[in-house]
Write an enzyme that holds these catalytic residues in place. Structure first.
Site, mmCIF file in Angstrom:
data_model
loop_
_atom_site.group_PDB
_atom_site.id
_atom_site.type_symbol
_atom_site.label_atom_id
_atom_site.label_comp_id
_atom_site.label_asym_id
_atom_site.label_seq_id
_atom_site.Cartn_x
_atom_site.Cartn_y
_atom_site.Cartn_z
ATOM 1 N N ILE A 105 0.914 -1.148 0.041
ATOM 2 C CA ILE A 105 -0.014 0.195 -0.266
ATOM 3 C C ILE A 105 0.853 1.282 -0.104
ATOM 4 C CG2 ILE A 105 -1.983 -1.157 1.259
ATOM 5 C CD1 ILE A 105 -0.861 0.362 3.976
ATOM 6 N N ASP A 106 2.178 1.199 -0.411
ATOM 7 C CA ASP A 106 3.084 1.962 -0.170
ATOM 8 C C ASP A 106 3.341 3.245 -1.493
ATOM 9 O OD1 ASP A 106 5.642 -0.432 -0.445
ATOM 10 O OD2 ASP A 106 4.767 0.750 -1.835
ATOM 11 N N HIS A 121 -4.509 -4.617 -2.145
ATOM 12 C CA HIS A 121 -4.778 -4.224 -1.006
ATOM 13 C C HIS A 121 -4.850 -2.791 -0.596
ATOM 14 C CE1 HIS A 121 -2.817 -8.387 0.494
ATOM 15 N NE2 HIS A 121 -4.074 -8.491 -0.128
ATOM 16 N N CYS A 132 -20.350 7.993 -1.974
ATOM 17 C CA CYS A 132 -20.147 8.012 -3.485
ATOM 18 C C CYS A 132 -19.229 7.281 -4.088
ATOM 19 C CB CYS A 132 -20.499 9.418 -4.082
ATOM 20 S SG CYS A 132 -18.708 10.211 -3.965
ATOM 21 N N CYS A 169 -15.705 14.403 1.278
ATOM 22 C CA CYS A 169 -15.920 14.247 -0.144
ATOM 23 C C CYS A 169 -16.973 15.393 -0.591
ATOM 24 C CB CYS A 169 -16.692 13.031 -0.471
ATOM 25 S SG CYS A 169 -17.052 12.767 -2.122
ATOM 26 N N SER A 208 5.402 -13.688 1.208
ATOM 27 C CA SER A 208 5.604 -15.148 1.893
ATOM 28 C C SER A 208 4.498 -15.698 1.342
ATOM 29 C CB SER A 208 5.569 -14.889 3.566
ATOM 30 O OG SER A 208 4.218 -14.321 3.461
ATOM 31 N N ASN A 232 12.931 -13.937 -3.507
ATOM 32 C CA ASN A 232 12.932 -14.143 -2.136
ATOM 33 C C ASN A 232 14.164 -14.049 -1.365
ATOM 34 O OD1 ASN A 232 12.102 -14.439 0.680
ATOM 35 N ND2 ASN A 232 10.055 -14.485 -0.167
HETATM 36 N N1 APR Z 1 14.051 -9.058 -0.838
HETATM 37 C C1 APR Z 1 13.152 -9.742 -1.312
HETATM 38 N N2 APR Z 1 12.426 -10.543 -0.417
HETATM 39 C C2 APR Z 1 12.513 -9.785 0.881
HETATM 40 C C3 APR Z 1 13.414 -9.066 1.341
HETATM 41 C C4 APR Z 1 14.063 -8.405 0.353
HETATM 42 N N3 APR Z 1 14.819 -7.251 0.599
HETATM 43 N N4 APR Z 1 13.149 -8.749 2.674
HETATM 44 C C5 APR Z 1 12.214 -9.596 2.907
HETATM 45 N N5 APR Z 1 11.752 -10.357 1.824
HETATM 46 C C6 APR Z 1 11.054 -11.438 2.259
HETATM 47 C C7 APR Z 1 10.703 -12.336 3.305
HETATM 48 O O1 APR Z 1 11.627 -13.500 3.275
HETATM 49 C C8 APR Z 1 9.441 -12.710 3.377
HETATM 50 O O2 APR Z 1 9.115 -14.004 2.542
HETATM 51 O O3 APR Z 1 9.571 -10.833 1.616
HETATM 52 C C9 APR Z 1 8.545 -11.649 2.384
HETATM 53 C C10 APR Z 1 7.700 -10.780 2.979
HETATM 54 O O4 APR Z 1 6.654 -11.686 3.740
HETATM 55 P P1 APR Z 1 5.367 -10.910 4.569
HETATM 56 O O5 APR Z 1 6.207 -9.929 5.492
HETATM 57 O O6 APR Z 1 4.517 -12.140 4.740
HETATM 58 O O7 APR Z 1 4.633 -9.606 3.714
HETATM 59 P P2 APR Z 1 3.616 -10.218 2.430
HETATM 60 O O8 APR Z 1 3.863 -11.372 1.571
HETATM 61 O O9 APR Z 1 3.754 -8.851 1.500
HETATM 62 O O10 APR Z 1 2.403 -10.108 3.325
HETATM 63 C C11 APR Z 1 1.086 -10.328 2.235
HETATM 64 O O11 APR Z 1 -0.274 -9.775 4.674
HETATM 65 O O12 APR Z 1 -0.405 -8.958 6.381
HETATM 66 C C12 APR Z 1 -0.725 -8.799 4.947
HETATM 67 O O13 APR Z 1 -1.610 -6.825 4.202
HETATM 68 C C13 APR Z 1 -0.591 -7.573 4.497
HETATM 69 O O14 APR Z 1 -0.118 -7.369 2.143
HETATM 70 C C14 APR Z 1 0.190 -7.983 3.211
HETATM 71 C C15 APR Z 1 -0.061 -9.302 3.039
#
Ligand code: APR
Length: 266
Positions: A105-106, A121, A132, A169, A208, A232
């Protein structure tokens, strides 16, 4: 590793239609904490305590939600696109990448220069009218810090004043942050599904893969015949689906892949 990188680069160079699917890991090198890494946001905040609509309307914000909102605004306001985001924008400029599907969401994929970003998200820099449905963009560096400042000055209990924090709004309706909280429907999912099912290659970066329905998208791509390449930093989270798993930070792997693609294409 070098061999794998060149295999991946040649697949991307000849991709009919590359789609990136990203999670918080791609923004980690921009200083934004991930959710499930050690010390991540869900180690420090309980998503269930972020309130039914979380920080969405502020008016119902819990103390947990208030602290979460302050931290999110603080890290997002300081965040800039990192080499991983910029590499995906470069792949779009090269005519290889057609869209980014992101769980983040960034706003950083837009800031990096991608022009088709499917935000399943939502986006914290966007408000939506509860009456609306009109959406409004917030200005980075101005709007969110001002809201945090005003939130700090308001008496905790005065929910009417809290609700006033959200701009109105022009239809008179109240607005909320256009972000998806647990239990709420995701946004633009048919568009994301279509992109996943029609791509030739999917790059799954920094996720993840635990939150559905977003986490189903690499499987949809695979099922439709696409090659799935996972990047990852800590391992493979789609072991049954990924054709290639690059265990490296996105901000390091993606620029090297783009450089190899550029070399192949000459
Ligand atoms: N480069 C690549 N991968 C990375 C890095 C990096 N620099 N740093 C961390 N990671 C990997 C981690 O190993 C992990 O598997 O990014 C993954 C982040 O996983 P999460 O923290 O679970 O985030 P995400 O998968 O985006 O979560 C999905 O969960 O809580 C909700 O709304 C939230 O959008 C989010 C959703």
């Amino acid at each position: 590793m070098i061999e794998q990188l060149h295999q991946v680069a040649s697949i991307i160079a000849s991709a009919r239609n590359l789609v990136a699917f990203t999670g918080s890991g791609i923004s980690a090198e921009s200083g934004i904490p991930t959710f499930r890494d050690p010390g991540g946001l869900w180690d420090r905040y309980d998503p269930d305590k972020l309130g039914s609509d979380g920080v969405a309307t502020l008016g119902k914000i819990t103390e947990e939600g208030r602290a979460f909102f302050r931290e999110m605004v603080d890290t997002l306001e300081r965040a800039r696109p990192n080499p991983g985001h910029l590499a995906l924008a470069e792949l779009e400029r090269m005519g290889i990448l057609s869209s980014v599907i992101t769980q983040n969401i960034d706003n950083l994929h837009w800031e990096a220069g991608n022009t088709t970003v499917i935000e399943v998200h939502g986006n914290l820099y966007r408000l939506r009218c509860l009456t609306c449905g009109r959406t409004f963009k917030l200005k980075k560096g101005e709007d969110l810090p001002a809201m945090v400042q005003r939130l700090a000055e308001i008496n905790e209990q005065d929910s009417l004043e809290l609700a006033q924090l959200m701009p109105k709004c022009r239809c008179g309706g109240m607005t909320r942050f256009d972000v998806v909280h647990f239990g709420e429907p995701v946004q633009d999912f048919p568009q994301a599904e279509h992109a996943a099912q029609t791509c030739g290659v999917m790059l799954a970066v920094g996720t993840s893969g635990v939150v559905t329905p977003a986490a189903l998208l690499p499987g949809y791509a695979k099922g439709a015949g696409a090659k799935v390449i996972e990047i990852n930093a800590t391992g493979s989270y789609f072991p049954q689906i990924a054709d290639f798993s690059i265990v490296e930070k996105a901000g390091e792997a993606l620029p090297r892949i783009v450089a190899a693609v550029r070399e192949i294409l000459g």
